[in-house]
Design a protein around this motif. Structure first.
Motif, PDB file in Angstrom:
ATOM      1  N   VAL A   1       0.895  -1.064   0.049  1.00 33.29           N
ATOM      2  CA  VAL A   1      -0.079  -0.115   0.125  1.00 33.29           C
ATOM      3  C   VAL A   1       0.810   1.343   0.069  1.00 33.29           C
ATOM      4  N   LEU A   2       2.012   1.439   0.608  1.00 30.63           N
ATOM      5  CA  LEU A   2       2.879   2.366   0.860  1.00 30.63           C
ATOM      6  C   LEU A   2       3.427   2.768  -0.441  1.00 30.63           C
ATOM      7  N   ALA A   3       3.784   1.513  -1.041  1.00 30.61           N
ATOM      8  CA  ALA A   3       4.581   1.712  -2.501  1.00 30.61           C
ATOM      9  C   ALA A   3       3.679   2.247  -3.559  1.00 30.61           C
ATOM     10  N   ILE A   4       2.346   1.835  -3.576  1.00 27.85           N
ATOM     11  CA  ILE A   4       1.266   1.960  -4.513  1.00 27.85           C
ATOM     12  C   ILE A   4       0.931   3.681  -4.259  1.00 27.85           C
ATOM     13  N   LEU A   5       0.827   4.174  -3.142  1.00 28.11           N
ATOM     14  CA  LEU A   5       0.386   5.380  -2.959  1.00 28.11           C
ATOM     15  C   LEU A   5       1.593   6.587  -3.122  1.00 28.11           C
ATOM     16  N   ASN A   6       3.029   5.873  -3.141  1.00 27.30           N
ATOM     17  CA  ASN A   6       4.041   6.556  -3.448  1.00 27.30           C
ATOM     18  C   ASN A   6       4.072   6.967  -5.120  1.00 27.30           C
ATOM     19  N   ALA A   7       3.337   6.228  -5.720  1.00 23.35           N
ATOM     20  CA  ALA A   7       3.210   6.070  -7.131  1.00 23.35           C
ATOM     21  C   ALA A   7       2.564   7.109  -7.798  1.00 23.35           C
ATOM     22  N   THR A   8       1.673   7.713  -6.635  1.00 20.60           N
ATOM     23  CA  THR A   8       0.714   8.786  -7.275  1.00 20.60           C
ATOM     24  C   THR A   8       1.132  10.069  -7.438  1.00 20.60           C
ATOM     25  N   ALA A   9       2.727  10.340  -6.839  1.00 19.80           N
ATOM     26  CA  ALA A   9       3.247  11.543  -6.912  1.00 19.80           C
ATOM     27  C   ALA A   9       3.134  12.020  -8.281  1.00 19.80           C
ATOM     28  N   ALA A  10       3.537  11.426  -9.357  1.00 21.65           N
ATOM     29  CA  ALA A  10       3.313  11.998 -10.676  1.00 21.65           C
ATOM     30  C   ALA A  10       1.836  12.745 -11.029  1.00 21.65           C
ATOM     31  N   ILE A  11       0.951  12.141 -10.588  1.00 22.35           N
ATOM     32  CA  ILE A  11      -0.543  12.421 -10.682  1.00 22.35           C
ATOM     33  C   ILE A  11      -0.737  13.850 -10.025  1.00 22.35           C
ATOM     34  N   TRP A  12      -0.422  13.913  -8.764  1.00 26.41           N
ATOM     35  CA  TRP A  12      -0.387  14.946  -7.948  1.00 26.41           C
ATOM     36  C   TRP A  12       0.361  16.124  -8.392  1.00 26.41           C
ATOM     37  N   GLY A  13       1.751  15.987  -9.068  1.00 27.45           N
ATOM     38  CA  GLY A  13       2.421  17.135  -9.698  1.00 27.45           C
ATOM     39  C   GLY A  13       1.667  17.519 -10.925  1.00 27.45           C
ATOM     40  N   ALA A  14       1.103  16.920 -11.787  1.00 20.61           N
ATOM     41  CA  ALA A  14       0.409  17.337 -12.883  1.00 20.61           C
ATOM     42  C   ALA A  14      -0.708  18.166 -12.450  1.00 20.61           C
ATOM     43  N   LEU A  15      -1.354  17.710 -11.328  1.00 25.72           N
ATOM     44  CA  LEU A  15      -2.558  18.585 -10.887  1.00 25.72           C
ATOM     45  C   LEU A  15      -2.158  19.898 -10.207  1.00 25.72           C
ATOM     46  N   ILE A  16      -0.770  19.896  -9.505  1.00 29.38           N
ATOM     47  CA  ILE A  16      -0.414  21.010  -8.865  1.00 29.38           C
ATOM     48  C   ILE A  16       0.094  21.982 -10.006  1.00 29.38           C
ATOM     49  N   ALA A  17       0.839  21.350 -10.987  1.00 23.13           N
ATOM     50  CA  ALA A  17       1.317  22.160 -12.146  1.00 23.13           C
ATOM     51  C   ALA A  17       0.126  23.030 -12.784  1.00 23.13           C
ATOM     52  N   PHE A  18      -1.081  22.384 -12.749  1.00 20.71           N
ATOM     53  CA  PHE A  18      -2.261  23.087 -13.517  1.00 20.71           C
ATOM     54  C   PHE A  18      -2.463  24.507 -12.575  1.00 20.71           C
ATOM     55  N   PHE A  19      -2.624  24.368 -11.349  1.00 17.29           N
ATOM     56  CA  PHE A  19      -2.841  25.440 -10.814  1.00 17.29           C
ATOM     57  C   PHE A  19      -1.541  26.410 -10.566  1.00 17.29           C
ATOM     58  N   TRP A  20      -0.493  25.959 -10.602  1.00 19.93           N
ATOM     59  CA  TRP A  20       0.740  26.716 -10.026  1.00 19.93           C
ATOM     60  C   TRP A  20       1.145  27.298 -11.261  1.00 19.93           C
ATOM     61  N   HIS A  21       1.543  26.472 -12.367  1.00 20.03           N
ATOM     62  CA  HIS A  21       2.160  27.133 -13.490  1.00 20.03           C
ATOM     63  C   HIS A  21       1.107  27.090 -14.724  1.00 20.03           C
ATOM     64  N   ARG A  22      -0.204  26.941 -14.325  1.00 19.67           N
ATOM     65  CA  ARG A  22      -0.923  26.943 -15.522  1.00 19.67           C
ATOM     66  C   ARG A  22      -0.807  26.090 -16.638  1.00 19.67           C
ATOM     67  N   THR A  23      -0.157  24.994 -16.526  1.00 17.79           N
ATOM     68  CA  THR A  23       0.074  23.935 -17.318  1.00 17.79           C
ATOM     69  C   THR A  23      -1.286  23.297 -17.571  1.00 17.79           C
ATOM     70  N   PRO A  24      -1.442  23.232 -19.104  1.00 21.68           N
ATOM     71  CA  PRO A  24      -2.873  22.750 -19.522  1.00 21.68           C
ATOM     72  C   PRO A  24      -2.626  21.204 -19.253  1.00 21.68           C
ATOM     73  N   LEU A  25      -4.196  20.807 -18.728  1.00 26.63           N
ATOM     74  CA  LEU A  25      -4.211  19.486 -18.694  1.00 26.63           C
ATOM     75  C   LEU A  25      -4.880  18.827 -19.939  1.00 26.63           C
ATOM     76  N   SER A  26      -4.179  17.716 -20.399  1.00 25.71           N
ATOM     77  CA  SER A  26      -4.850  16.931 -21.681  1.00 25.71           C
ATOM     78  C   SER A  26      -6.004  16.233 -21.193  1.00 25.71           C
ATOM     79  N   VAL A  27      -6.653  15.518 -22.203  1.00 27.80           N
ATOM     80  CA  VAL A  27      -7.580  14.862 -21.848  1.00 27.80           C
ATOM     81  C   VAL A  27      -7.108  13.479 -21.279  1.00 27.80           C
ATOM     82  N   LYS A  28      -6.019  13.012 -21.532  1.00 33.07           N
ATOM     83  CA  LYS A  28      -5.502  11.777 -21.143  1.00 33.07           C
ATOM     84  C   LYS A  28      -4.892  12.296 -19.588  1.00 33.07           C
ATOM     85  N   SER A  29      -4.658  13.034 -19.365  1.00 32.55           N
ATOM     86  CA  SER A  29      -4.261  13.460 -18.060  1.00 32.55           C
ATOM     87  C   SER A  29      -5.343  13.449 -17.090  1.00 32.55           C
ATOM     88  N   LEU A  30      -6.544  13.828 -17.639  1.00 35.26           N
ATOM     89  CA  LEU A  30      -7.512  14.022 -16.748  1.00 35.26           C
ATOM     90  C   LEU A  30      -8.054  12.595 -16.536  1.00 35.26           C
TER      91      LEU A  30
END
Length: 297
Positions: free
Chosen positions: A93-122
């Motif tokens: 469970v710990l290892a799998i939760l760790n793997a979500t970091a990239a997903i959170w990084g993309a979401l944070i980038a949307f609000f922080w850097h206004r990086t667009p989110l593609s349909v695939k990303s969503l």
């Protein structure tokens, strides 16, 4: 990717997957604060020895603010949160939760850097969130409401990694090795104030002490060196593939060493989380194979 680089990739995934095993072994006795203070201290010393051998100067004062920010967001905070969660949650469970970091990084980038989110990303984000829900909601070991906090701590640790990755986009351009070395010493300092408030639970035995040393020297110090070598040899995009191997090794180590049961929910949650991460990062085996072939020419 050469055979030696491929073997380094597998070794790195095995080592980082093993880090959750070592935390699971040592956290109940050491507690999160002392466990991570020892971990980053051993890692900092290992990197210091390497720096002396390579004759690399850190110039800590010149970039102190940067090292302290990176040391907090990318090391001290997520390490402590995962160590807290490791007192209760399984290695897988710990290892799998760790793997979500990239997903959170993309979401944070949307609000922080206004990086667009593609349909695939969503779609990837939705899959990742569903994976966590399946992983946690159907796991019979997580039926107690008291265990919501460890799960939340694991998620927040992944979020912290996401914040750190976005901070790094506009951070000073410093060599990767120096970033690791400087941020480890900064993390050592960050954790000192926690020690009086989160004491050790008991006197550790030899197995727990060995686990802490392995966490610091192997899973942090040596692992960083392997990771930097991979980036240098095959590029950051190919090195990213280690993200998708860590949960697999986390499951294997937990089963082999601690006899943790692997349920259908664990496998299903892992597939959704890793599938979502691939969509968010744009990584695919076909793309990786194309880049590998291009480098071979």
């Amino acid at each position: 990717m050469t055979l030696s680089s491929f073997l380094r990739l597998i070794c790195l995934a095995a080592i980082w997957g093993g880090s959750f095993l070592f935390m699971r072994i040592a956290a109940p006795t050491f507690g999160p604060a002392y466990l991570i203070e020892f971990r980053v201290s051993f890692a900092a010393l290992a990197l210091l020895v390497t720096a002396l051998y390579l004759k690399r100067s850190l110039h800590f004062r010149a970039h102190a603010r940067h090292y302290f920010i990176l040391g907090l967001l990318n090391t001290a905070l997520p390490f402590v949160l995962f160590a807290y969660a490791a007192q209760t949650l399984t290695v897988s469970v710990l290892a799998i939760l760790n793997a979500t970091a990239a997903i959170w990084g993309a979401l944070i980038a949307f609000f922080w850097h206004r990086t667009p989110l593609s349909v695939k990303s969503l779609i990837g984000m939705v899959l990742g969130i569903c994976g966590v829900i399946i992983l946690v909601g159907w796991d019979q070991t997580l039926v107690s409401e008291a265990l919501i906090w460890p799960v939340l701590a694991g998620v927040l640790a992944a979020v912290s990694y996401g914040v750190a990755s976005n901070y790094a986009k506009n951070a000073p351009q410093i060599a990767a090795f120096d970033n690791a070395h400087g941020s480890m010493w900064a993390a050592v300092v960050w954790l000192v104030p926690l020690l009086p408030f989160i004491p050790m639970r008991a006197v550790p035995d030899s197995t727990e002490i060995s686990a802490v040393i392995a966490l610091g020297v192997i899973c942090t110090g040596i692992a960083y060196l392997l990771y930097f070598r991979l980036i240098s040899d095959v590029g950051a995009a190919s090195a990213l593939s280690v993200t998708f191997l860590i949960p697999l090794f986390g499951i294997v180590w937990g089963y082999l060493v601690l006899d943790e049961q692997v349920g259908i929910n664990t496998l299903g949650g892992m597939i959704l989380v890793l599938g979502g991460t691939m969509l968010v990062t744009g990584f695919s085996p076909a793309t990786w194979q194309t880049k590998r072939a291009a480098r071979a020419r």
